[in-house]
Motif scaffolding. Structure first.
Motif, short mmCIF file in Angstrom:
data_model
loop_
_atom_site.label_atom_id
_atom_site.label_comp_id
_atom_site.label_asym_id
_atom_site.label_seq_id
_atom_site.Cartn_x
_atom_site.Cartn_y
_atom_site.Cartn_z
N SER A 244 6.64 54.94 23.37
CA SER A 244 5.47 55.01 22.60
C SER A 244 4.48 55.07 23.61
O SER A 244 3.25 55.66 23.35
CB SER A 244 5.36 53.79 21.77
N ALA A 247 3.65 58.47 25.24
CA ALA A 247 3.38 59.61 24.12
C ALA A 247 2.28 60.63 24.67
O ALA A 247 1.10 59.86 25.15
CB ALA A 247 3.40 59.12 22.82
N PRO A 329 0.45 61.07 17.68
CA PRO A 329 1.57 60.61 18.62
C PRO A 329 2.99 60.91 17.97
O PRO A 329 3.86 60.99 18.75
CB PRO A 329 1.39 59.23 18.66
N TYR A 330 3.14 61.29 16.66
CA TYR A 330 4.60 61.40 15.99
C TYR A 330 4.57 62.83 15.68
O TYR A 330 3.84 63.82 15.62
CB TYR A 330 4.65 60.61 14.85
N TYR A 397 8.35 59.45 18.75
CA TYR A 397 6.85 59.72 19.55
C TYR A 397 7.22 61.03 20.51
O TYR A 397 8.01 61.01 21.22
CB TYR A 397 6.60 58.43 20.49
N ARG A 398 6.17 62.07 20.44
CA ARG A 398 6.33 63.09 21.12
C ARG A 398 6.04 63.03 22.65
O ARG A 398 5.25 62.23 23.07
CB ARG A 398 5.60 64.23 20.38
N THR A 399 6.76 63.35 23.61
CA THR A 399 6.56 63.17 24.74
C THR A 399 6.60 64.71 25.59
O THR A 399 7.15 65.49 24.92
CB THR A 399 7.62 62.47 25.51
#
Length: 403
Positions: A244, A247, A329-330, A397-399
């Protein structure tokens, strides 16, 4: 319009109009979630008239002396969803209060519980831009003299009403309250719709599209989408909670359309200029109607997302000054692969007719995502669509960054 946001500033040169609009927004959103309206003007009459407690404490006391916000928040409707936070015993339109980093923490707290924080502030207040930067964006009421407006996240522009509805006293019934607020909303909605209809005549795409943050407008002859997110679908929590803090939470939202084909057309038209472009179907407003948001970019900082928005405006992709920086963030994770296989891995998902995008991870691997969302529950519609396509997406959570 503000159904997917958690914190906004409502500002105007006419602070009474700003307060009336804030109350109207609060009444609409309080039908399905908790809303707090904070007076950052200083005993502005429409808000102050709703205060029934003899306790004089308010925002200024909370920021100066540490008085709990829970203590100063006063319920003003029978549902217990709508609260006002008065200005307090001291001056509240103060740069030190407006620029206080506590607002960012409060905005995050409201986001976590699905509530809405509305801050009413004068357009000439010192530190206003710093305050807005800590929220999802600003609602501009009337003809504001904000030179900074092109650089702000403008969620909506609302014409000031020619006559202001009288805000009812707290002792009057809720029915009178609602009538006054609905009259205000009707005037604001009609004026805003005309503004954006005229502004959108520059191109066919902008005739059909309307940013949700700027009063959605339906394309001629095309009915509003009624795809309501299935209430039976539960979105699980993100699978990678440990990521998180890392992210890539910021992106640019170009607009929202009430038909998926129109959103897809926008992505196809400007694909070469849109890094990590995707379409996020999300529920909007009290009726939870599905709109299709075009989102592009994946950045760890708000400043990087703003740089992309500036570039898209310069190129004419973000038309008529629309577009805004959003915190998303998702995302739904579909697949992963080793470096150098971007085209091969994305080709697998063309049959879904949903734009997927690839982000390179710090270890050199690739991850394939779909959608970009401000809240986990917003992913329900896309999650259902991908399940129907026999895929197994996972909320995360996209990274990573665009390769």
């Amino acid at each position: 319009m503000l159904g997917s946001y958690s914190a906004t500033v409502v500002t105007s040169s006419d602070v009474l109009a700003a307060a009336q609009v804030a109350i109207g927004i609060g009444l609409a959103e309080a039908e399905h979630r908790r809303v707090a309206i904070a007076d950052l003007v200083g005993e502005v009459e429409p808000i102050q008239s709703l205060v029934t407690s003899d306790d004089p404490h308010g925002i200024s006391d909370s920021f100066t002396y540490g008085v709990s916000l829970n203590k100063i928040a006063q319920p003003i409707d029978t549902t217990g969803n709508l609260f006002v936070m008065p200005s307090g015993t001291g001056s509240v339109a103060d740069a030190a209060i407006f620029a206080n980093s506590r607002w960012q923490r409060l905005a995050n707290g409201f986001r976590e519980v699905g509530a809405l924080l509305i801050l009413v502030a004068p357009a000439d207040a010192p530190g206003l831009k710093e305050l807005i930067d800590q929220t999802d964006g600003v609602v501009l009421v009337g003809a504001t003299p904000l030179d900074l407006a092109p650089y702000l996240n403008v969620l909506a522009r609302v014409p000031a009403p020619h006559t202001r509805p009288v805000v009812p006293e707290a002792r009057k019934t809720l029915a009178v309250w609602q009538i006054a607020a609905l009259l205000l909303l009707l005037v604001a909605a009609v004026g805003t719709g005309l503004y954006f209809r005229n502004a959108g005549e520059a191109s066919d795409a902008s005739k059909r599209a309307a940013a949700v943050r700027s009063a959605p407008v339906t394309a001629a002859g095309r009915p509003l989408a009624r795809n309501v997110v299935p209430e039976t679908l539960t979105v699980p929590p993100p699978a990678n909670v440990a990521d998180s803090a890392a992210a890539t939470a910021y992106a640019v939202e170009l607009g929202a359309w009430n038909a998926p084909d129109d959103a897809s057309e926008q992505v196809a038209r400007f694909r070469s200029s849109l890094p990590a472009a995707t379409i996020s179907p999300v529920p909007v407003g009290p009726n939870r109607e599905t709109y299709y948001k075009v989102v592009t970019g994946a950045f760890p900082t708000q400043q990087e997302a703003q740089a992309l928005l500036d570039e898209l405006r310069y190129k004419g992709v973000a038309q008529d000054g629309l577009g805004t920086v959003v915190r998303t963030p998702y995302a739904l994770l579909l697949d992963s692969a080793s470096a150098g296989h971007t085209q091969r891995i994305t080709a697998k998902y063309r049959r879904t007719q949903q734009p997927v995008y690839v982000l390179a991870q710090p270890d050199g691997s690739l991850k394939v995502f779909s959608g970009a969302f401000e809240r986990p529950e917003d992913a329900a519609s896309l999650l259902s669509t991908l399940h129907a396509a026999q895929l197994t997406p996972v909320l995360v959570y996209r990274t990573g960054r665009t390769p």
